[in-house]
Design an enzyme around this catalytic site. Structure first.
Site, PDB file in Angstrom:
ATOM      1  N   SER A 168       7.131 -61.872 -10.474  1.00  0.00           N
ATOM      2  CA  SER A 168       6.122 -61.957 -11.517  1.00  0.00           C
ATOM      3  C   SER A 168       4.902 -62.656 -10.925  1.00  0.00           C
ATOM      4  CB  SER A 168       6.693 -62.768 -12.692  1.00  0.00           C
ATOM      5  OG  SER A 168       5.730 -62.933 -13.700  1.00  0.00           O
ATOM      6  N   LYS A 210       5.366 -57.409 -10.955  1.00  0.00           N
ATOM      7  CA  LYS A 210       4.953 -57.527 -12.368  1.00  0.00           C
ATOM      8  C   LYS A 210       3.689 -58.368 -12.419  1.00  0.00           C
ATOM      9  CE  LYS A 210       6.788 -60.494 -16.026  1.00  0.00           C
ATOM     10  NZ  LYS A 210       8.013 -60.837 -16.781  1.00  0.00           N
ATOM     11  N   LYS A 229       0.880 -60.360 -14.654  1.00  0.00           N
ATOM     12  CA  LYS A 229       0.558 -60.955 -15.941  1.00  0.00           C
ATOM     13  C   LYS A 229      -0.827 -60.439 -16.334  1.00  0.00           C
ATOM     14  CE  LYS A 229       4.095 -63.659 -16.707  1.00  0.00           C
ATOM     15  NZ  LYS A 229       4.929 -63.483 -17.924  1.00  0.00           N
ATOM     16  N   ASP A 250       2.919 -57.662 -18.007  1.00  0.00           N
ATOM     17  CA  ASP A 250       3.444 -58.534 -19.068  1.00  0.00           C
ATOM     18  C   ASP A 250       2.283 -59.263 -19.723  1.00  0.00           C
ATOM     19  OD1 ASP A 250       4.852 -60.238 -20.713  1.00  0.00           O
ATOM     20  OD2 ASP A 250       5.943 -61.259 -19.107  1.00  0.00           O
ATOM     21  N   ASN A 281       2.612 -61.276 -22.601  1.00  0.00           N
ATOM     22  CA  ASN A 281       3.007 -62.486 -23.341  1.00  0.00           C
ATOM     23  C   ASN A 281       2.255 -62.626 -24.664  1.00  0.00           C
ATOM     24  OD1 ASN A 281       3.454 -63.680 -20.181  1.00  0.00           O
ATOM     25  ND2 ASN A 281       5.090 -64.019 -21.649  1.00  0.00           N
ATOM     26  N   GLU A 302       5.232 -55.077 -21.087  1.00  0.00           N
ATOM     27  CA  GLU A 302       6.086 -56.084 -21.718  1.00  0.00           C
ATOM     28  C   GLU A 302       5.308 -56.892 -22.759  1.00  0.00           C
ATOM     29  OE1 GLU A 302       7.898 -58.421 -18.626  1.00  0.00           O
ATOM     30  OE2 GLU A 302       8.601 -59.979 -19.981  1.00  0.00           O
ATOM     31  N   ASP A 310      10.198 -58.830 -24.816  1.00  0.00           N
ATOM     32  CA  ASP A 310      10.727 -60.070 -24.225  1.00  0.00           C
ATOM     33  C   ASP A 310      10.843 -61.094 -25.355  1.00  0.00           C
ATOM     34  OD1 ASP A 310      11.017 -62.568 -23.037  1.00  0.00           O
ATOM     35  OD2 ASP A 310       9.371 -62.377 -21.626  1.00  0.00           O
ATOM     36  N   LYS A 341      16.794 -62.615 -21.347  1.00  0.00           N
ATOM     37  CA  LYS A 341      16.745 -63.977 -20.813  1.00  0.00           C
ATOM     38  C   LYS A 341      17.802 -64.775 -21.549  1.00  0.00           C
ATOM     39  CE  LYS A 341      11.759 -64.179 -19.843  1.00  0.00           C
ATOM     40  NZ  LYS A 341      10.455 -64.566 -20.438  1.00  0.00           N
ATOM     41  N   GLY A 369      12.898 -64.089 -16.150  1.00  0.00           N
ATOM     42  CA  GLY A 369      12.934 -65.368 -15.440  1.00  0.00           C
ATOM     43  C   GLY A 369      12.100 -66.395 -16.167  1.00  0.00           C
TER      44      GLY A 369
HETATM   45  C1  NPQ Z   1       7.918 -64.044 -18.987  1.00  0.00           C
HETATM   46  N1  NPQ Z   1       8.344 -65.527 -17.033  1.00  0.00           N
HETATM   47  O1  NPQ Z   1       8.557 -63.107 -18.548  1.00  0.00           O
HETATM   48  C2  NPQ Z   1       8.042 -65.466 -18.423  1.00  0.00           C
HETATM   49  C3  NPQ Z   1       6.986 -66.312 -18.911  1.00  0.00           C
HETATM   50  C4  NPQ Z   1       6.979 -67.749 -18.533  1.00  0.00           C
HETATM   51  C5  NPQ Z   1       8.529 -65.193 -14.662  1.00  0.00           C
HETATM   52  O2  NPQ Z   1       6.917 -64.170 -15.956  1.00  0.00           O
HETATM   53  C6  NPQ Z   1       7.316 -72.746 -18.148  1.00  0.00           C
HETATM   54  C7  NPQ Z   1       8.214 -72.359 -19.106  1.00  0.00           C
HETATM   55  C8  NPQ Z   1       6.585 -71.802 -17.513  1.00  0.00           C
HETATM   56  C9  NPQ Z   1       8.360 -71.039 -19.444  1.00  0.00           C
HETATM   57  C10 NPQ Z   1       5.980 -69.468 -17.218  1.00  0.00           C
HETATM   58  C11 NPQ Z   1       7.833 -64.911 -15.946  1.00  0.00           C
HETATM   59  C12 NPQ Z   1       6.732 -70.460 -17.837  1.00  0.00           C
HETATM   60  C13 NPQ Z   1       7.617 -70.058 -18.815  1.00  0.00           C
HETATM   61  C14 NPQ Z   1       6.096 -68.142 -17.583  1.00  0.00           C
HETATM   62  C15 NPQ Z   1       7.742 -68.710 -19.143  1.00  0.00           C
HETATM   63  O3  NPQ Z   1       7.232 -63.847 -19.961  1.00  0.00           O
HETATM   64 MG    MG Z   2       7.730 -61.790 -20.413  1.00  0.00          MG
END
Ligand code: NPQ
Ligand code: MG
Length: 369
Positions: free
Chosen positions: A135, A161, A163, A189, A191, A214, A239, A263, A291
């Site tokens: 990511s 991936k 962001k 992704d 978010n 995502e 997600d 997750k 992750g």
């Molecule tokens: C996701 N992870 O898939 C998450 C988002 C994410 C690897 O993209 C601290 C706690 C920092 C939670 C950073 C990836 C974080 C977190 C990213 C979650 O959306």
């Molecule tokens: Mg995500």
């Protein structure tokens, strides 16, 4: 087994580079660890919550308090505990899945170490290694993004991936696709950074031939994801929205998601994660393991989960050095774009307790009946 005591540790682990998403920028991972002592041995678990409630409503301080005041007392009350009982034991507490998952991981680790069983065998793994993706955070510039992506391509990652957020989407995605060529898997992704009004804009991502998009919309907004899925060629993957097997089935049946990010921390543990996996397999929906910037503890368990048969897409189960110069356990090292599934009892990794002490952000919190 009988839980005798629990120690909560809060540690800070510096990231090898800042990780920026549509919801914030992290330079250090603030992690809550659970160390469980039982009559049959010890176990460790990791809480995936972040220091602020920005990815989800849960956050580190909140998880520590709900464990201290509500979940640990429920565990101490059970005379003969097995991980299978936890859903029932924790039922009096509504939500707080990340806190529950941290305890579940520690209970599973203790129980499986005592019986000499690996997480992989217990969960139903069918592979000895798993394909890995990475990511990639939002960058200060497209040039810096391309340099970072090239490094991951050179390291052997099997899927990239990116962001994205409004103002950082079509152009960086197009430039990365040009850099990596048509064959390497690429996904994005958001978010939850977009709204339903952005559907026409998001359709332009179809030109980049993405594996999936995502979570573009709010976690509670299943309907807008249905609308997007109908309008776009790129598969939609949820997600944040997927907090339980019930929501997963509902979202699949409504056509909001055709691929699911699992997750364990978000869904309340590895056992609920397996239940979602099974529901997705039954409906021929591919899944992959997300992750949360885990230490070696959570990474080991995630890699075991990702070895189940329905995990047919590379996950965000990256190598330790994607995030940390030094890991809390023996490091996970990429080999031909894959990570080996641990085979030892429990998580299969050893926690370096000297580092837990060195990296402590607050004094350890002991809990006992
Ligand atoms: C996701 N992870 O898939 C998450 C988002 C994410 C690897 O993209 C601290 C706690 C920092 C939670 C950073 C990836 C974080 C977190 C990213 C979650 O959306
Ligand atoms: Mg995500």
């Amino acid at each position: 087994m009988k839980v005798e005591s629990i120690t909560l540790h809060r540690i800070g682990m510096p990231l090898v580079r800042p990780f920026e998403t549509s919801f914030g920028r992290e330079t250090e991972r603030d992690v809550l660890l659970v160390h469980l002592r039982t009559d049959v041995g010890e176990g460790w678990g990791e809480c995936v919550a972040g220091s602020a409630p920005s990815y989800s409503s849960e956050y580190v301080d909140g998880c520590a308090r709900v464990i201290e005041h509500h979940l640990a007392p429920l565990l101490f009350r059970v005379p003969q505990l097995s991980a299978d009982d936890l859903e029932r034991v924790f039922a009096p507490v509504v939500g707080h899945r990340m806190a529950k998952a941290a305890l579940e991981a520690a209970v599973l680790d203790a129980e499986l170490r005592a019986s000499g069983t690996s997480f992989a065998r217990y969960l139903g793994a069918v592979r000895s290694e798993v394909d890995c993706g990475v990511s990639v955070g939002i960058s200060p510039s497209i040039d810096e993004l391309l340099t970072e992506v090239q490094g991951y391509v050179d390291a052997g990652y099997r899927r990239i991936k990116l962001k994205i957020k409004p103002g950082w989407d079509l152009e960086p995605v197009r430039r990365v696709r040009d850099l990596i060529g048509p064959n390497l898997a690429l996904q994005v992704d958001a978010n939850t950074a977009y709204s339903r009004d952005d559907i026409a804009h998001l359709r332009e991502l179809d030109a980049a031939n993405l594996l999936l998009i995502e979570q573009p919309f709010d976690e509670e907004d299943i309907a807008s994801h249905v609308a997007l899925a109908r309008a776009i060629e790129t598969p939609v993957c949820l997600d944040e929205s997927i907090v339980s097997v019930g929501v997963a089935i509902d979202a699949i049946e409504r056509g909001a998601t055709s691929i699911v990010n699992i997750k364990p921390g978000r869904v309340g543990g590895y056992l609920p994660a397996v239940a979602i996996h099974d529901a997705c397999v039954q409906r021929t929906v591919p899944v992959w393991c997300g992750g949360m910037l885990e230490t070696g503890i959570g990474r080991a368990m995630n890699v075991a989960l990702a070895a189940l048969p329905g995990f047919t897409l590379p996950g965000d189960t990256s190598a330790s050095d994607r995030y940390y110069r030094e890991d809390l356990t023996e490091p996970f090292v990429l080999s031909n774009g894959r990570l080996a599934v641990p085979t030892g009892p429990g998580s299969g990794v050893m926690v370096r307790e000297d580092l837990v002490r060195d990296w402590a952000l607050t004094p350890a919190l002991p809990l006992a009946p």
